[in-house]
Design an enzyme around this catalytic site. Structure first.
Site, short mmCIF file in Angstrom:
data_model
loop_
_atom_site.label_atom_id
_atom_site.label_comp_id
_atom_site.label_asym_id
_atom_site.label_seq_id
_atom_site.Cartn_x
_atom_site.Cartn_y
_atom_site.Cartn_z
N LYS A 1 0.82 -1.22 0.00
CA LYS A 1 0.00 0.00 0.00
C LYS A 1 0.85 1.26 0.00
O LYS A 1 0.69 2.15 -0.84
CB LYS A 1 -0.90 0.02 1.24
CG LYS A 1 -2.14 -0.85 1.21
CD LYS A 1 -2.83 -0.80 2.56
CE LYS A 1 -4.10 -1.63 2.60
NZ LYS A 1 -5.21 -0.98 1.88
N ARG B 1 -8.25 5.65 -3.75
CA ARG B 1 -9.50 4.98 -3.38
C ARG B 1 -10.58 5.29 -4.42
O ARG B 1 -10.56 6.35 -5.06
CB ARG B 1 -9.95 5.47 -2.01
CG ARG B 1 -9.05 5.03 -0.86
CD ARG B 1 -9.37 3.64 -0.40
NE ARG B 1 -8.48 3.22 0.68
CZ ARG B 1 -8.70 2.12 1.41
NH1 ARG B 1 -9.75 1.35 1.18
NH2 ARG B 1 -7.86 1.78 2.37
N HIS C 1 -5.66 5.08 4.40
CA HIS C 1 -4.49 4.38 3.88
C HIS C 1 -4.80 3.96 2.45
O HIS C 1 -5.98 3.83 2.08
CB HIS C 1 -4.10 3.18 4.76
CG HIS C 1 -5.20 2.21 5.05
ND1 HIS C 1 -5.55 1.19 4.19
CD2 HIS C 1 -6.01 2.09 6.12
CE1 HIS C 1 -6.53 0.48 4.72
NE2 HIS C 1 -6.84 1.00 5.88
N GLY D 1 -6.76 -4.53 2.72
CA GLY D 1 -6.34 -5.15 3.97
C GLY D 1 -7.25 -6.29 4.39
O GLY D 1 -6.79 -7.35 4.82
N HIS D 2 -8.57 -6.08 4.29
CA HIS D 2 -9.51 -7.15 4.65
C HIS D 2 -9.26 -8.39 3.80
O HIS D 2 -9.30 -9.52 4.29
CB HIS D 2 -10.95 -6.67 4.46
CG HIS D 2 -11.53 -5.99 5.66
ND1 HIS D 2 -11.13 -4.74 6.07
CD2 HIS D 2 -12.49 -6.39 6.55
CE1 HIS D 2 -11.82 -4.40 7.15
NE2 HIS D 2 -12.64 -5.38 7.46
N ARG E 1 -16.20 -4.77 1.24
CA ARG E 1 -15.56 -3.45 1.24
C ARG E 1 -15.78 -2.73 -0.09
O ARG E 1 -15.93 -1.50 -0.12
CB ARG E 1 -14.06 -3.59 1.53
CG ARG E 1 -13.73 -4.23 2.86
CD ARG E 1 -14.03 -3.32 4.03
NE ARG E 1 -13.00 -2.31 4.21
CZ ARG E 1 -13.02 -1.38 5.17
NH1 ARG E 1 -14.03 -1.34 6.02
NH2 ARG E 1 -12.04 -0.51 5.28
N HIS F 1 -13.30 0.09 -1.83
CA HIS F 1 -12.31 -0.72 -2.53
C HIS F 1 -12.77 -1.07 -3.93
O HIS F 1 -13.94 -0.87 -4.28
CB HIS F 1 -12.00 -2.01 -1.75
CG HIS F 1 -10.84 -1.89 -0.82
ND1 HIS F 1 -9.61 -1.42 -1.22
CD2 HIS F 1 -10.71 -2.17 0.50
CE1 HIS F 1 -8.78 -1.41 -0.18
NE2 HIS F 1 -9.43 -1.86 0.87
#
Length: 499
Positions: free
Chosen positions: A321, A329, A382, A388-389, A447, A453
C-alpha cells in the site's frame, strides 16, 4: 536426544528457515506508473493531506509525504502536513519485520490497472452498481430490475474481470469472485450465517446494520471536506433490529465493524462442532488408537495458526500500500469523474465509466457523479491496493483449508430471508472448501460494496494473504515430532498443493 542436541536442532530448524528466505531472489516491485505519469498526482492516494477545490493534493504536502515514506525515518512521519484531524493509518507498518514466513518485502503483486484504463473504468462501474443495489436482497437478484441491469452492463464492458457464464455476467453470479466452489449456492457463506459455538453458548449471527438508503458523501462539499481529513459531515442511521446478512449494505456494515480475525475465527468454531469427519485427512491423530491432538494438530494448534496469520498478511499488505502502489481509493476516483463531467477539470478517464448507465442513475438519484459511500467517513486513511480485509481473510481461509477437510459437506445449509430476520433451509450441497472461498470473497467484496475498494484490490489481497499463510505453514513443517505427510489445500487459483 540430549539438551545440547535439542538446542542444536532448534538452531538448525530456525537457521534453515531463515536461509530459505535469504536465498529467494530479489524481485522488483512495479507500480502502474500513475505517480510518475500525472504531475498533479490524480491517480494516487492522498486522502488526509490538504487539497485544492478540485480535490487535487497540495504538491508540497505530497512531496513531504513521499519523502517520509522513502526515508522510513519515524521523525519524518511526524512532519507530514495533514489537511484536517484524521491521521494516516500506520504507514510505518510497511517497514516491520516478521519472524515466521516470508518477509513482507519479498512478495510481489502485479500493478493495479492504471488510472485511464478500461479495466479500472469497469471496476468503477461495478462499484457504482453496488452502491445502487446495496438494499436489494441477495434472494431477489434474479428478478430485481437493478441487479438485472447491472449484470447486463457489466457484461458489455471491454475489460471487466468478474466471473461470467458463457461470456456473460448473470444476476446469479453478480459481484462474486470465481474461486473454487464459491459460485455454488447462496451469495453469503454459511460461515457468516450459522450460529457460532463459543465457550458454552452460541452466537447468533444477526448483526446491527444501517437503514436502507443510508448513503454518504454524495454532496461535493462533503466529499471535499473528507478528502482533506475533516470529520465526517454526517453519521449513520442504524436499524433498531439486528439482521442476518441479506444484502450488500449488511455485508458492508459487517466489514465496517470487524477488527480482523472475527470472520475467520467464527468459521473455525463452526467447523470444530462438526467433529472428526471435518478434520483434514492428513492429520496424524485421526488414525491413532492411543492419542489425540492438542498443542499440535488439535484445536489449539489450528486456532493459533488461523488467527496468527492475519497480522503478517496485513504487514505484507501495508508494504504494498504505502511503499509500492499508493493506489487511490474509488471514493477519490469518483471525485475525478464528477469534476470531469461537470467541466471543472479534464482528466484521462476511460469513456466506459463516463457513459455508463450506472453513472447516469447515480446522477439522477443524488445530483452528483460521486460514488455514494456506505460509511460516513468514507474510506480509511491508507491506500487502496491491496485490500487489507482481503489480505487477512485470504491468510485465515488458507489456514482453515490446511486444517480441515475441504470436501466435507456442510450439514443443514441455510439462507437468510429477504428481511434478514430468519434463516431458511437451503436445498443444495455446499462443501467446506467452497464456503471458505465464499467467505473470503464475502469479506473482500463487502468493502467494495461499501465504496472503499475495487475488485483488483480484493482478489490480489486474497492471494497475498494466501502466500503469507503458505510460508508460515512451510516454516513450521519441520517442528513436529509426529509422522506427518504435510498440509494439503486448494489455492484460490484451484491448484492442489502439499506443504
Amino acid at each position: 536426544m540430549s539438551l545440547y542436541q535439542r538446542k542444536f536442532r532448534a538452531f538448525r530448524i530456525r537457521t534453515k528457515a531463515a536461509l530459505f528466505y535469504k536465498k529467494v531472489p530479489i524481485r522488483q516491485h512495479v507500480s502502474n506508473g500513475d505517480e510518475e505519469r500525472y504531475p498533479n498526482k490524480i491517480g494516487n492516494y492522498s486522502k488526509g493531506l490538504p487539497h485544492n477545490e478540485l480535490g487535487e493534493v497540495d504538491l508540497d504536502a505530497y512531496n513531504k509525504y513521499i519523502a517520509a515514506l522513502d526515508s522510513g525515518d519515524p521523525d519524518a512521519f511526524e512532519n507530514i502536513p495533514l489537511g484536517g484531524g484524521r491521521k494516516l493509518v500506520n504507514p510505518q507498518a510497511a517497514y516491520a519485520y516478521e519472524l515466521v514466513g516470508p518477509d513482507s518485502h519479498q512478495l510481489v503483486l502485479p500493478p493495479p490497472p492504471p488510472f485511464s484504463s478500461a479495466q479500472l473504468a469497469g471496476e468503477m462501474v461495478e462499484d457504482y452498481w453496488q452502491a445502487l443495489t446495496r438494499d436489494v436482497p441477495f434472494n431477489e437478484y434474479e428478478t430485481n430490475p437493478l441487479t438485472i441491469a447491472a449484470a447486463k452492463e457489466l457484461s458489455s464492458l471491454s475489460r471487466f474481470r468478474g466471473p461470467t457464464i458463457n461470456g456473460q455476467v448473470t444476476p446469479q453470479i453478480l459481484y462474486r469472485k470465481d474461486l473454487p466452489g464459491a459460485l455454488i449456492g447462496p451469495y453469503i457463506s454459511q460461515f457468516l450465517w450459522k450460529d457460532i459455538p463459543y465457550v458454552g453458548t452460541e452466537i447468533v449471527q444477526r448483526y446491527r446494520t444501517t437503514v436502507a438508503g443510508d448513503d454518504h458523501l454524495t454532496s461535493y462539499e462533503d466529499w471535499l471536506a473528507v478528502q482533506n481529513g475533516e470529520a465526517p459531515p454526517s453519521s449513520s442511521t442504524f436499524d433498531t433490529t439486528p439482521r442476518y446478512i441479506r444484502n450488500l449494505r449488511d455485508l458492508g456494515e459487517y466489514v465496517h465493524n470487524d477488527v480482523s480475525v472475527e470472520s475467520g475465527l467464527g468459521a473455525f468454531f463452526i467447523l470444530l462442532k462438526y467433529g472428526p469427519e471435518v478434520i483434514d485427512p492428513n492429520n496424524p491423530y485421526l488414525d491413532s488408537d492411543t492419542q489425540v491432538g492438542f498443542a499440535t494438530f488439535g484445536a489449539t494448534h489450528a486456532v493459533d495458526f488461523v488467527s496468527r496469520a492475519a497480522r503478517p498478511a496485513l504487514l505484507a499488505a501495508w508494504f504494498q500500500k504505502w511503499l509500492v502502489h499508493r493506489r487511490l481509493r474509488p471514493e477519490a476516483f469518483g471525485g475525478r469523474i464528477h469534476n470531469k463531467l461537470t467541466g471543472a477539470a479534464d482528466y484521462p478517464i476511460h469513456p466506459e465509466v463516463l457513459n455508463s448507465k450506472a453513472l447516469a442513475l447515480i446522477f439522477e438519484k443524488y445530483g452528483t457523479y460521486l460514488l455514494p459511500q456506505a460509511y460516513p467517513e468514507g474510506s480509511p486513511t491508507h491506500p487502496s491496493y491491496p485490500a487489507g480485509h482481503s489480505s487477512f481473510i485470504g491468510a485465515m481461509v488458507t489456514m482453515l483449508k490446511a486444517f480441515f477437510n475441504e470436501n466435507f459437506v456442510i450439514p443443514n445449509p441455510v439462507v437468510a430471508s429477504s428481511d434478514g430476520l430468519s434463516l431458511i433451509p437451503y436445498e443444495g450441497t455446499l462443501t467446506v472448501g467452497g464456503e471458505l472461498n465464499k467467505l473470503a470473497y464475502n469479506i473482500s467484496i463487502g468493502r467494495d460494496a461499501a465504496g472503499v475498494h475495487l475488485r483488483t484490490s480484493g482478489i490480489n489481497g486474497l492471494k497475498l494473504g494466501e502466500a503469507i499463510a503458505i510460508g508460515i505453514l512451510r516454516d513450521y513443517r519441520e517442528t513436529y515430532n509426529e509422522d506427518f505427510e504435510g498440509f494439503t489445500l486448494t489455492t484460490f487459483d484451484g491448484e492442489q498443493i502439499k506443504i
